[in-house]
Scaffold this motif. Structure first.
Motif, PDB file in Angstrom:
ATOM      1  N   ASP A 309     -65.968  70.288 -92.946  1.00 42.21           N
ATOM      2  CA  ASP A 309     -67.112  71.069 -93.406  1.00 42.21           C
ATOM      3  C   ASP A 309     -67.924  71.365 -92.145  1.00 42.21           C
ATOM      4  N   PRO A 310     -67.792  72.575 -91.579  1.00 43.20           N
ATOM      5  CA  PRO A 310     -68.428  72.850 -90.291  1.00 43.20           C
ATOM      6  C   PRO A 310     -69.923  72.556 -90.252  1.00 43.20           C
ATOM      7  N   SER A 311     -70.626  72.831 -91.333  1.00 43.99           N
ATOM      8  CA  SER A 311     -72.077  72.615 -91.320  1.00 43.99           C
ATOM      9  C   SER A 311     -72.428  71.139 -91.184  1.00 43.99           C
ATOM     10  N   LYS A 312     -71.562  70.257 -91.673  1.00 39.29           N
ATOM     11  CA  LYS A 312     -71.799  68.820 -91.563  1.00 39.29           C
ATOM     12  C   LYS A 312     -71.168  68.221 -90.317  1.00 39.29           C
ATOM     13  N   ASP A 313     -70.010  68.748 -89.925  1.00 37.13           N
ATOM     14  CA  ASP A 313     -69.278  68.155 -88.802  1.00 37.13           C
ATOM     15  C   ASP A 313     -69.787  68.606 -87.444  1.00 37.13           C
ATOM     16  N   LEU A 314     -70.359  69.817 -87.360  1.00 33.22           N
ATOM     17  CA  LEU A 314     -70.828  70.306 -86.066  1.00 33.22           C
ATOM     18  C   LEU A 314     -71.880  69.382 -85.437  1.00 33.22           C
ATOM     19  N   PRO A 315     -72.894  68.917 -86.177  1.00 31.66           N
ATOM     20  CA  PRO A 315     -73.850  67.984 -85.560  1.00 31.66           C
ATOM     21  C   PRO A 315     -73.203  66.677 -85.107  1.00 31.66           C
ATOM     22  N   VAL A 316     -72.193  66.202 -85.839  1.00 29.33           N
ATOM     23  CA  VAL A 316     -71.488  64.975 -85.448  1.00 29.33           C
ATOM     24  C   VAL A 316     -70.746  65.195 -84.142  1.00 29.33           C
ATOM     25  N   LEU A 317     -70.052  66.327 -84.029  1.00 34.34           N
ATOM     26  CA  LEU A 317     -69.310  66.634 -82.816  1.00 34.34           C
ATOM     27  C   LEU A 317     -70.258  66.809 -81.634  1.00 34.34           C
ATOM     28  N   ALA A 318     -71.402  67.445 -81.870  1.00 39.11           N
ATOM     29  CA  ALA A 318     -72.371  67.637 -80.794  1.00 39.11           C
ATOM     30  C   ALA A 318     -72.858  66.293 -80.260  1.00 39.11           C
ATOM     31  N   GLU A 319     -73.052  65.330 -81.144  1.00 38.82           N
ATOM     32  CA  GLU A 319     -73.474  64.001 -80.703  1.00 38.82           C
ATOM     33  C   GLU A 319     -72.387  63.336 -79.866  1.00 38.82           C
ATOM     34  N   HIS A 320     -71.127  63.511 -80.243  1.00 38.84           N
ATOM     35  CA  HIS A 320     -70.027  62.976 -79.426  1.00 38.84           C
ATOM     36  C   HIS A 320     -70.018  63.623 -78.038  1.00 38.84           C
ATOM     37  N   VAL A 321     -70.315  64.924 -77.984  1.00 36.74           N
ATOM     38  CA  VAL A 321     -70.368  65.618 -76.695  1.00 36.74           C
ATOM     39  C   VAL A 321     -71.512  65.057 -75.848  1.00 36.74           C
ATOM     40  N   ARG A 322     -72.688  64.943 -76.435  1.00 33.41           N
ATOM     41  CA  ARG A 322     -73.847  64.450 -75.689  1.00 33.41           C
ATOM     42  C   ARG A 322     -73.641  63.025 -75.195  1.00 33.41           C
ATOM     43  N   ALA A 323     -72.928  62.225 -75.985  1.00 30.90           N
ATOM     44  CA  ALA A 323     -72.691  60.828 -75.611  1.00 30.90           C
ATOM     45  C   ALA A 323     -71.547  60.664 -74.621  1.00 30.90           C
ATOM     46  N   GLY A 324     -70.849  61.767 -74.318  1.00 32.64           N
ATOM     47  CA  GLY A 324     -69.751  61.698 -73.368  1.00 32.64           C
ATOM     48  C   GLY A 324     -68.438  61.246 -73.956  1.00 32.64           C
ATOM     49  N   ARG A 325     -68.385  61.093 -75.267  1.00 34.30           N
ATOM     50  CA  ARG A 325     -67.136  60.667 -75.911  1.00 34.30           C
ATOM     51  C   ARG A 325     -66.162  61.826 -76.096  1.00 34.30           C
ATOM     52  N   LEU A 326     -66.696  63.043 -76.198  1.00 31.69           N
ATOM     53  CA  LEU A 326     -65.888  64.236 -76.416  1.00 31.69           C
ATOM     54  C   LEU A 326     -66.127  65.191 -75.256  1.00 31.69           C
ATOM     55  N   ASP A 327     -65.073  65.515 -74.518  1.00 31.08           N
ATOM     56  CA  ASP A 327     -65.162  66.372 -73.341  1.00 31.08           C
ATOM     57  C   ASP A 327     -64.548  67.726 -73.655  1.00 31.08           C
ATOM     58  N   LEU A 328     -65.402  68.702 -73.943  1.00 35.64           N
ATOM     59  CA  LEU A 328     -64.898  70.024 -74.302  1.00 35.64           C
ATOM     60  C   LEU A 328     -64.218  70.701 -73.127  1.00 35.64           C
ATOM     61  N   SER A 329     -64.732  70.504 -71.927  1.00 31.76           N
ATOM     62  CA  SER A 329     -64.153  71.172 -70.764  1.00 31.76           C
ATOM     63  C   SER A 329     -62.718  70.719 -70.499  1.00 31.76           C
ATOM     64  N   ALA A 330     -62.383  69.500 -70.942  1.00 35.25           N
ATOM     65  CA  ALA A 330     -61.027  68.989 -70.722  1.00 35.25           C
ATOM     66  C   ALA A 330     -60.001  69.709 -71.588  1.00 35.25           C
ATOM     67  N   LEU A 331     -60.459  70.436 -72.594  1.00 31.09           N
ATOM     68  CA  LEU A 331     -59.550  71.187 -73.456  1.00 31.09           C
ATOM     69  C   LEU A 331     -59.228  72.561 -72.873  1.00 31.09           C
ATOM     70  N   VAL A 332     -60.012  73.001 -71.911  1.00 33.72           N
ATOM     71  CA  VAL A 332     -59.872  74.345 -71.353  1.00 33.72           C
ATOM     72  C   VAL A 332     -58.944  74.302 -70.150  1.00 33.72           C
ATOM     73  N   THR A 333     -57.835  74.996 -70.237  1.00 36.34           N
ATOM     74  CA  THR A 333     -56.891  75.021 -69.120  1.00 36.34           C
ATOM     75  C   THR A 333     -57.124  76.199 -68.189  1.00 36.34           C
ATOM     76  N   GLU A 334     -57.737  77.259 -68.700  1.00 35.18           N
ATOM     77  CA  GLU A 334     -58.081  78.383 -67.835  1.00 35.18           C
ATOM     78  C   GLU A 334     -59.196  79.199 -68.470  1.00 35.18           C
ATOM     79  N   ARG A 335     -60.036  79.748 -67.629  1.00 37.84           N
ATOM     80  CA  ARG A 335     -61.120  80.631 -68.067  1.00 37.84           C
ATOM     81  C   ARG A 335     -60.748  82.038 -67.629  1.00 37.84           C
ATOM     82  N   ILE A 336     -60.707  82.947 -68.591  1.00 32.83           N
ATOM     83  CA  ILE A 336     -60.146  84.270 -68.342  1.00 32.83           C
ATOM     84  C   ILE A 336     -61.104  85.354 -68.809  1.00 32.83           C
TER      85      ILE A 336
END
Length: 360
Positions: A309-336
């Motif tokens: 449920d994006p409306s409920k899960d997005l704040p949870v994911l954002a907290e993981h990002v802020r806490a350093g548990r989830l690294d979004l940049s590590a998923l990106v292999t190239e910027r185009i």
């Protein structure tokens, strides 16, 4: 106003990078300037006909950006607000929504049949999976924008719109991985890498990544994999060897091919869970015999959009990002750039890379 976009003129045709005419936002609509859009395998599935949408269409469904303007009756965002695009907004009234299964909403993709924009010669264009994110700007229903919580880089936040919600949800909502369990993830693309990070967040003890490309090993280990295996006919046997001859508690298939679904199933311990996230074609037939279904006692389940449920899960994911548990940049292999999307499609067909991110 004219903006540049990646247009699919017909199923099976090459993408065209061209100017399109976007309307001003009407009642209940929002105009967004894209910061970035992820190139997802679902976009490739739309272009080759594995998934069906009206064409011609502006593809792209994983995006984030800044609100430029809002139409009447829009109250939850305002110009200047950072947002994540939600390509599958739940209607709230269908049977699935009434059960709380908003990821199965019967009306989520109704907007794809509408007219989103026009080409310079007046040809109407549809919005792919609702949001038409492969464009410098887009106009979408207000239900298709979610406010981005603070502390998340705007460009990387595009990945939250599909890859991360799907990979995280596969682990936390569908398979419900518990601390100490073992996990195998088949396919180390964008969703697979997100699933690996999510398995680590869930406290999995052993995390095995499986892919056809040896180049994915560093990406997979960086995302949390404790082991990496090259996909082969012996993969299930190798996984059992890593897990005391038992198999993993949870196998997550992120490829959508019969051979990898079968391998994920055979790699799962007796009584374990096999979750299929990958979107395969109708030609990908998977067979089981009646005795093995009884004997192994495994659970095999499909997983749509991470059962999220994006409306409920997005704040949870954002907290993981802020806490350093989830690294979004590590998923990106190239910027185009926008013009590089066809080459990114070719890389996906060849099984190369993780997630290409179109930066505007």
């Amino acid at each position: 106003m004219a903006v540049r976009a990646a247009v699919l003129p017909a199923v099976g045709a090459p993408l065209e990078i061209t100017g399109i005419e976007l309307p001003d936002p009407g009642p209940g609509q929002v105009r967004v300037r894209l910061a970035a859009a992820g190139v997802c395998h679902s976009d490739l599935s739309l272009s080759d006909g594995t998934m069906s949408v009206p064409v011609p269409a502006v593809l792209g469904h994983e995006g984030a950006g800044t609100v430029l303007a809002v139409g009447p009756d829009v109250t939850h965002v305002a110009p200047g607000a950072p947002v994540v695009l939600n390509w599958a907004p739940a209607c709230g009234t269908c049977h699935a929504c009434s059960l709380g299964e908003v990821w199965l909403c019967a009306n989520a993709l109704n907007g794809a049949a509408g007219v989103h924009a026009h080409t310079a010669d007046g040809t109407p264009l549809h919005p792919g999976l609702n949001v038409a994110a492969f464009a410098e700007e887009t106009v979408v229903p207000a239900s298709c924008v979610l406010p981005l919580p603070p502390g998340v880089p705007l460009a990387d936040a595009a990945l939250l719109g599909c890859a991360v919600l799907t990979g995280y949800g596969a682990i936390h909502h569908s398979a419900r991985v518990r601390p100490g369990e073992s996990v195998a993830v088949f396919g180390a693309g964008g969703v697979g890498l997100a699933a690996l990070q999510s398995a680590r967040i869930a406290g999995a003890s052993r995390i095995v990544a499986v892919d056809v490309s040896p180049a994915k090993e560093d990406l997979a280990r960086g995302a949390g994999a404790t082991d990496f295996l090259l996909a082969s006919a012996t993969t299930p046997r190798e996984i059992r060897a890593l897990t005391g001859k038992q198999g993993v508690d949870v196998a997550v298939e992120c490829v959508g091919r019969a051979v990898s679904i079968r391998a994920a199933w055979e790699s799962t311990r007796r009584g374990g869970r096999t979750t299929v996230v990958g979107i395969g074609g109708k030609d990908q037939q998977v067979t089981f015999n009646a005795l093995e279904l009884f004997h192994w006692g495994r659970t095999l389940s499909g997983c749509v959009y991470g059962n999220s449920d994006p409306s409920k899960d997005l704040p949870v994911l954002a907290e993981h990002v802020r806490a350093g548990r989830l690294d979004l940049s590590a998923l990106v292999t190239e910027r185009i750039g926008l013009a590089d999307i066809p080459a990114a499609f070719d890389n996906m067909k060849a099984g190369k890379g993780g997630r290409a991110l179109v930066v505007f």
